[in-house]
Design a protein around this motif. Sequence first.
Motif, PDB file in Angstrom:
ATOM      1  N   ALA A  41       1.162  -1.606  -0.003  1.00  0.00           N
ATOM      2  CA  ALA A  41      -0.133  -0.466  -0.127  1.00  0.00           C
ATOM      3  C   ALA A  41       0.409   1.315   0.311  1.00  0.00           C
ATOM      4  N   LEU A  42       1.619   1.355   0.858  1.00  0.00           N
ATOM      5  CA  LEU A  42       3.249   2.609   0.928  1.00  0.00           C
ATOM      6  C   LEU A  42       3.649   2.287  -0.321  1.00  0.00           C
ATOM      7  N   LYS A  43       4.338   0.964  -0.851  1.00  0.00           N
ATOM      8  CA  LYS A  43       5.094   1.316  -1.982  1.00  0.00           C
ATOM      9  C   LYS A  43       6.229   2.243  -1.035  1.00  0.00           C
ATOM     10  N   LEU A  44       6.194   1.212   0.143  1.00  0.00           N
ATOM     11  CA  LEU A  44       7.807   1.860   0.518  1.00  0.00           C
ATOM     12  C   LEU A  44       8.877   1.349   0.852  1.00  0.00           C
ATOM     13  N   ASN A  45      10.659   1.398   0.672  1.00  0.00           N
ATOM     14  CA  ASN A  45      10.865  -0.220   0.809  1.00  0.00           C
ATOM     15  C   ASN A  45      10.828  -0.564   2.258  1.00  0.00           C
ATOM     16  N   ALA A  46      11.191  -1.564   2.780  1.00  0.00           N
ATOM     17  CA  ALA A  46      11.209  -1.590   4.424  1.00  0.00           C
ATOM     18  C   ALA A  46      12.293  -1.141   5.925  1.00  0.00           C
ATOM     19  N   ILE A  47      13.371   0.263   5.190  1.00  0.00           N
ATOM     20  CA  ILE A  47      14.196  -0.114   5.432  1.00  0.00           C
ATOM     21  C   ILE A  47      14.037   1.608   6.172  1.00  0.00           C
ATOM     22  N   PRO A  48      13.828   2.197   4.993  1.00  0.00           N
ATOM     23  CA  PRO A  48      13.323   3.617   5.203  1.00  0.00           C
ATOM     24  C   PRO A  48      12.297   3.870   6.811  1.00  0.00           C
ATOM     25  N   PHE A  49      11.227   2.518   6.420  1.00  0.00           N
ATOM     26  CA  PHE A  49       9.893   2.284   7.223  1.00  0.00           C
ATOM     27  C   PHE A  49      10.686   2.533   8.380  1.00  0.00           C
ATOM     28  N   VAL A  50      11.132   1.140   8.549  1.00  0.00           N
ATOM     29  CA  VAL A  50      11.334   0.491   9.511  1.00  0.00           C
ATOM     30  C   VAL A  50      12.110   1.344  10.561  1.00  0.00           C
ATOM     31  N   THR A  51      13.000   2.134   9.981  1.00  0.00           N
ATOM     32  CA  THR A  51      14.281   3.033  10.413  1.00  0.00           C
ATOM     33  C   THR A  51      13.208   4.808  11.399  1.00  0.00           C
ATOM     34  N   ALA A  52      12.139   4.700  10.338  1.00  0.00           N
ATOM     35  CA  ALA A  52      11.223   5.208  10.929  1.00  0.00           C
ATOM     36  C   ALA A  52      10.823   5.476  11.945  1.00  0.00           C
ATOM     37  N   VAL A  76      22.211  11.024  11.511  1.00  0.00           N
ATOM     38  CA  VAL A  76      22.898  10.772   9.622  1.00  0.00           C
ATOM     39  C   VAL A  76      21.529   9.672   9.202  1.00  0.00           C
ATOM     40  N   MET A  77      22.079   8.750   9.744  1.00  0.00           N
ATOM     41  CA  MET A  77      21.306   7.665   8.528  1.00  0.00           C
ATOM     42  C   MET A  77      19.575   8.613   8.594  1.00  0.00           C
ATOM     43  N   LEU A  78      19.382   9.131   9.562  1.00  0.00           N
ATOM     44  CA  LEU A  78      17.614  10.350   8.555  1.00  0.00           C
ATOM     45  C   LEU A  78      17.806  10.496   7.781  1.00  0.00           C
ATOM     46  N   VAL A  79      19.133  11.190   7.477  1.00  0.00           N
ATOM     47  CA  VAL A  79      19.724  12.123   6.197  1.00  0.00           C
ATOM     48  C   VAL A  79      19.478  11.571   5.094  1.00  0.00           C
ATOM     49  N   ARG A  80      20.159  10.403   5.524  1.00  0.00           N
ATOM     50  CA  ARG A  80      20.711   9.518   4.169  1.00  0.00           C
ATOM     51  C   ARG A  80      19.507   8.577   2.739  1.00  0.00           C
ATOM     52  N   ALA A  81      18.029   8.490   3.883  1.00  0.00           N
ATOM     53  CA  ALA A  81      17.032   7.749   3.878  1.00  0.00           C
ATOM     54  C   ALA A  81      16.495   8.521   3.234  1.00  0.00           C
ATOM     55  N   VAL A  82      16.213   9.659   3.763  1.00  0.00           N
ATOM     56  CA  VAL A  82      15.541  10.578   3.504  1.00  0.00           C
ATOM     57  C   VAL A  82      16.122  11.130   1.232  1.00  0.00           C
ATOM     58  N   HIS A  83      17.123  11.653   1.545  1.00  0.00           N
ATOM     59  CA  HIS A  83      18.069  11.426   0.656  1.00  0.00           C
ATOM     60  C   HIS A  83      18.286  10.074  -0.551  1.00  0.00           C
ATOM     61  N   LEU A  84      17.707   9.094   0.090  1.00  0.00           N
ATOM     62  CA  LEU A  84      17.865   7.983  -0.896  1.00  0.00           C
ATOM     63  C   LEU A  84      16.032   7.224  -1.638  1.00  0.00           C
ATOM     64  N   LEU A  85      15.208   8.048  -0.655  1.00  0.00           N
ATOM     65  CA  LEU A  85      14.304   8.118  -1.006  1.00  0.00           C
ATOM     66  C   LEU A  85      14.017   9.168  -1.993  1.00  0.00           C
ATOM     67  N   VAL A  86      14.635  10.357  -2.441  1.00  0.00           N
ATOM     68  CA  VAL A  86      14.197  11.043  -2.901  1.00  0.00           C
ATOM     69  C   VAL A  86      14.618  10.887  -4.424  1.00  0.00           C
ATOM     70  N   ARG A  87      16.494  10.599  -4.139  1.00  0.00           N
ATOM     71  CA  ARG A  87      17.060  10.015  -5.339  1.00  0.00           C
ATOM     72  C   ARG A  87      17.630   8.850  -4.974  1.00  0.00           C
ATOM     73  N   PRO A  88      17.250   7.320  -5.144  1.00  0.00           N
ATOM     74  CA  PRO A  88      17.614   6.398  -5.347  1.00  0.00           C
ATOM     75  C   PRO A  88      18.850   6.342  -6.176  1.00  0.00           C
ATOM     76  N   GLU A  89      19.773   5.332  -5.680  1.00  0.00           N
ATOM     77  CA  GLU A  89      20.970   4.666  -6.109  1.00  0.00           C
ATOM     78  C   GLU A  89      21.220   3.496  -6.212  1.00  0.00           C
ATOM     79  N   GLY A  90      20.631   3.386  -8.023  1.00  0.00           N
ATOM     80  CA  GLY A  90      21.192   2.250  -8.530  1.00  0.00           C
ATOM     81  C   GLY A  90      19.149   1.366  -8.405  1.00  0.00           C
ATOM     82  N   ASP A  91      19.561   0.150  -9.389  1.00  0.00           N
ATOM     83  CA  ASP A  91      18.120  -0.002  -9.774  1.00  0.00           C
ATOM     84  C   ASP A  91      17.616  -0.584  -8.289  1.00  0.00           C
ATOM     85  N   GLY A  92      18.682  -1.451  -7.686  1.00  0.00           N
ATOM     86  CA  GLY A  92      18.093  -2.105  -6.380  1.00  0.00           C
ATOM     87  C   GLY A  92      17.784  -1.440  -5.036  1.00  0.00           C
TER      88      GLY A  92
END
Length: 196
Positions: free
Chosen positions: A140-151, A176-192
């Motif tokens: 439903a959220l279409k959000l990967n597990a790591i940022p959600f679980v981190t939040a 730092v991890m929260l900044v990185r998670a937001v960064h990855l959500l906004v601009r994912p790096e790599g197809d996976g």
Amino acid sequence: MPAAIFVVSYLLGSVVMGILYSRARGDDIRSRDLPGGSGTFRQYGRQAAVMVSVLDILKGVVATLLARWLAQGLAPEWTWLAVLGVVLGHCYPVFFRFKGGGGIAPFVGALLPVAPLTILGTIGLALALVPVYKATLQKALKLNAIPFVTAVSLPVGWWLSTRFGGSWEFLAGSAVMLVRAVHLLVRPEGDGAGKA
């Protein structure tokens, strides 16, 4: 002394084991995934993931123990600089064009010597949340597990740090991890990068 603790920890964090492992195989994991334990597992299997995770955890342990040694017991509060440096280095490594992992393994390692109950409680909650999230909310959220679980788990970890110690260290690494998670959500790096 505080600057030395931060710089040494940052340089240590910048040695990202998943990138080194993939390059030893003639590849760069970052073209497809993040270079942490979960990305290494997806790309190279369980043995590689365990090795990469253990080494990334160890560099966190070394960073905080080194900070304590450099301060020689005079300023134990400087360990937060080591946590900040090692996690920042892992997420934005100077040796690899500032494109690293999510910071979880070095964060865990850095807090183990400083606040073991805090970090083990946080890990326990995160591990319990991953399968529940994947089975219920992920589609439903279409959000990967790591940022959600981190939040979800970091606020609980912060509360644990106020009870069992490591508040400044926990705050430094989790920021730092929260900044990185937001960064990855906004601009994912790599197809996976969003598959975790």
